[in-house]
Scaffold this motif. Structure first.
Motif, PDB file in Angstrom:
ATOM      1  N   ALA A 148       0.835  -1.213   0.000  1.00 55.70           N
ATOM      2  CA  ALA A 148       0.000   0.000   0.000  1.00 55.70           C
ATOM      3  C   ALA A 148       0.867   1.261   0.000  1.00 55.70           C
ATOM      4  O   ALA A 148       0.493   2.277  -0.590  1.00 55.70           O
ATOM      5  N   THR A 149       2.022   1.180   0.650  1.00 56.81           N
ATOM      6  CA  THR A 149       2.887   2.364   0.746  1.00 56.81           C
ATOM      7  C   THR A 149       3.322   2.846  -0.648  1.00 56.81           C
ATOM      8  O   THR A 149       3.541   4.037  -0.858  1.00 56.81           O
ATOM      9  N   PHE A 150       3.426   1.898  -1.605  1.00 57.25           N
ATOM     10  CA  PHE A 150       3.800   2.284  -2.974  1.00 57.25           C
ATOM     11  C   PHE A 150       2.825   3.331  -3.538  1.00 57.25           C
ATOM     12  O   PHE A 150       3.199   4.161  -4.345  1.00 57.25           O
ATOM     13  N   PHE A 151       1.552   3.261  -3.102  1.00 57.15           N
ATOM     14  CA  PHE A 151       0.561   4.211  -3.629  1.00 57.15           C
ATOM     15  C   PHE A 151       0.726   5.605  -3.019  1.00 57.15           C
ATOM     16  O   PHE A 151       0.256   6.588  -3.568  1.00 57.15           O
ATOM     17  N   PHE A 152       1.391   5.679  -1.844  1.00 57.73           N
ATOM     18  CA  PHE A 152       1.481   6.975  -1.173  1.00 57.73           C
ATOM     19  C   PHE A 152       2.859   7.608  -1.330  1.00 57.73           C
ATOM     20  O   PHE A 152       2.977   8.803  -1.519  1.00 57.73           O
ATOM     21  N   ASP A 153       3.903   6.776  -1.189  1.00 54.33           N
ATOM     22  CA  ASP A 153       5.254   7.315  -1.350  1.00 54.33           C
ATOM     23  C   ASP A 153       6.194   6.172  -1.759  1.00 54.33           C
ATOM     24  O   ASP A 153       6.535   5.300  -0.925  1.00 54.33           O
TER      25      ASP A 153
END
Ligand SMILES: Nc1ncnc2c1ncn2[C@@H]1O[C@H](COP(=O)(O)OP(=O)(O)OP(=O)(O)O)[C@@H](O)[C@H]1O
Length: 591
Positions: A148-153
């Motif tokens: 999920a972090t890939f979608f934010f940063d």
């Protein structure tokens, strides 16, 4: 671990376990998604357009609710699989105990077996509910968070991706060390438990010789070894646990520093930084709980390994093409035996470490419906011969035949139906005298029961006891005297009505009067059964059709009482000493 659970549960238990794993994985992923959704929620809430939060908040609440539903189902499923696990394990252990060779049940293995069936099965049954769920969520929730972090940063996600294998490597190394140490500690605890049990059982002997707990060396040694194993666990296991905790904090500090520097160079806004930090805290939390869940799982894995090892013990091999004994005769041809594992049924003949042979080239025949007495000094191998007739173990050399058929070609059921045994160490089940005798033949008629009681002398015991047949014998027969117990066990063997009856020191606990009566009964039994009588008391054996003298594992004399006395050998010297001293015990001839 999961593979071990599938193996232990077997095919019938695999479907509920599949369902449980799907539920637990689903719940863990949903938890990760819910945590990840906190990032846009916080970012929008703290950003310039707070109204944009609603769709994210709705998604977050929906995910959190779905997670709660799956989690509830997973907890329920965990208990269902846990209780099924205990039922399956108990049934498999009971079935396996029936198929294991009797020679397998040494005192140590019996204690281990009962520990496994008792406290260890209870330990393992809590695995699906209490250990598997937290463990799965401690792996899948962080994995979902990283994705999920890939979608934010993307930068934060890449750092996490690089750090994850390092964290896993540290955790795996620490786990491997702990597992080894746990095994050592389990063994030390098991040894202490055995020694405490032995200490309790041997109280009469220890008190008679004035030995106190402090003076009981075996128990002291076991307790010292247990304390040493505990110290080793702390000294060698703690660095691994501390390293893991340190590594997770290091990753957190690194990301915090990077986040601050990205904020300072203007490439990350404040709301996203704060939201990412919240996500990071959750992630570190989940990863840390992997270590806690891992400790419980490690112990469960060790236990499952030990259960698996017992269940993998080769069972009493059944013949591929079983044959039926043709009559009630017994024949030993060139039989050799040594206690080194080579004689376990199904074991490699002659395999295992070399040990002193207990029997050497033993050849004899017990014709159907005849009485043979086996005599000889203590340790000559008489009980070993009796055990080979019933196939407690297999001969390392030569052949044992029953009714003309090699015992290895007879099924366990047929063998049990053909051979009845009475040993000196009598074990009675907690129940009434009648229940204990009827174990041999539950459908026996009252007439058959009365006949077995009369032949064994049990009828006189029944008459003396106020509750007669309904007398409770207590655990192991503790409420009866040694002689009474022995008569119950003789009656039991007689009621079974197998064509071959082996009596090993069966009269040792009887007084002279009962022993003489039993000797008389044995003589009449010889018309109906093939009897192998092992006795130190010569009065029981003088009327035998043949007497075999066993010395140091070899048959040195054979014949009737009269011929052997006339031959003037070992038996004659036993006899002479017995008549001279009016003693009844048979002892080793002076060398
Ligand atoms: N389970 C075992 N493992 C290893 N050695 C054993 C085992 N049982 C017996 N032995 C050894 O085998 C030898 C023969 O023992 P066995 O009990 O057959 O003799 P025995 O003639 O019946 O003696 P006793 O008259 O004292 O009962 C002895 O040296 C004994 O120490």
């Amino acid at each position: 671990m999961i593979r071990q659970l599938y193996r232990v549960l077997g095919p019938e238990g695999s479907r509920p376990l599949n369902r449980l794993l799907v539920l637990q994985c689903g719940a863990a992923v949903l938890q990760g998604v819910a945590f990840a959704l906190l990032v846009p929620v916080l970012r929008d809430l703290l950003g310039p357009d707070p109204d944009a939060v609603w769709p994210w908040l709705t998604a977050f609440v929906t995910c959190a609710l779905a997670h709660a539903v799956l989690q509830g189902a997973a907890i329920g499923g965990g208990f269902t699989v846990g209780s099924r696990l205990s039922r399956v394990l108990h049934r498999r252990m009971a079935d396996h105990a029936l198929r294991l060779p009797l020679g397998w049940f040494t005192a140590g293995r019996t204690a281990e077996f009962s520990r496994l069936a008792g406290q260890n099965v209870i330990q393992v049954m809590s695995t699906p509910a209490h250990l598997l769920r937290p463990f799965i969520s401690s792996l899948l929730t962080p994995a979902t968070l990283v994705i999920a972090t890939f979608f934010f940063d993307v930068r934060t996600a890449l750092v996490l991706l690089v750090c994850a294998p390092v964290l896993f490597a540290v955790q795996a190394a620490s786990s491997a060390v702990m597992r080894r140490l746990d095994l050592g500690r389990d063994a030390a605890i098991g040894e202490s438990a055995d020694r405490v049990l032995e200490y309790a059982r041997n109280q009469p002997v220890l008190r008679a010789f004035g030995r106190t707990a402090e003076g009981y060396g075996a128990l002291d040694d076991a307790l010292v070894a247990e304390a040493r194993a505990d110290r080793r666990l702390i000294a060698r296991g703690l660095p691994g646990l501390v390293s893991f905790s340190f590594a997770t904090r290091l990753v957190f500090a690194l990301l915090l520093a990077l986040g601050v520097s990205w904020r300072l160079d203007g490439s990350l806004d404040v709301p996203t930084l704060l939201a990412l930090l919240v996500l990071l805290v959750r992630l570190i939390d989940s990863v840390s709980s992997a270590a806690e869940a891992g400790a419980g799982l490690r112990i469960a894995r060790n236990t499952l390994d030990r259960l698996g090892a017992v269940l993998d013990e080769p069972p009493f091999p059944q013949p591929a093409e079983p044959k039926k004994p043709r009559d009630g005769s017994v024949e030993f041809t060139g039989v050799g035996f040594r206690y080194d594992g080579g004689g376990e049924p199904g074991g490699e003949p002659g395999g295992g470490a070399a040990a002193r042979p207990v029997l050497n080239d033993v050849t004899f025949r017990l014709p159907e419906r005849s009485m043979t007495a086996l005599v000889g000094p203590s340790g000559a191998g008489k009980t070993t011969v009796a055990g080979l007739v019933a196939r407690f173990r297999d001969a390392t050399e030569g052949t044992v035949r029953i009714g003309g058929v090699d015992v290895r070609e007879i099924t366990a059921d047929d063998l049990a139906a053909h051979v009845s045994l009475v040993f000196q160490d009598v074990y009675l089940f907690d129940g009434t005298i009648e229940e204990n005798v009827r174990i041999a033949a539950p459908d026996a008629s009252p007439g058959e029961l009365a006949e077995a009681a009369a032949l064994s002398g049990l009828d006189r015991v029944i008459e003396e006891l106020p509750e007669g047949w309904a007398t409770e014998v207590g655990e192991g027969g503790a409420r009866l005297s040694g002689g009474q117990r022995q008569r119950v066990s003789i009656a039991r063997a007689l009621l079974k009505d197998a064509p071959i009856l082996v009596l090993d020191e069966a009269t040792a606990a009887l007084d002279q009067e009962n022993e003489a009566l039993f000797a008389e009964a044995v003589r009449t039994l010889a018309d109906r059964k093939t009897l192998l009588v092992i006795a130190h008391r010569l009065s029981t054996v003088v009327h035998a059709d043949q007497i075999l003298v066993l010395e140091d594992g070899e048959i040195t004399e054979r014949g009737t009482h009269e011929t052997l006395v006339a031959a003037g050998g070992t038996y004659a010297s036993f006899w002479e000493r017995r008549t001279r001293a009016h003693g009844w015990r048979l002892e080793a001839a002076p060398s």
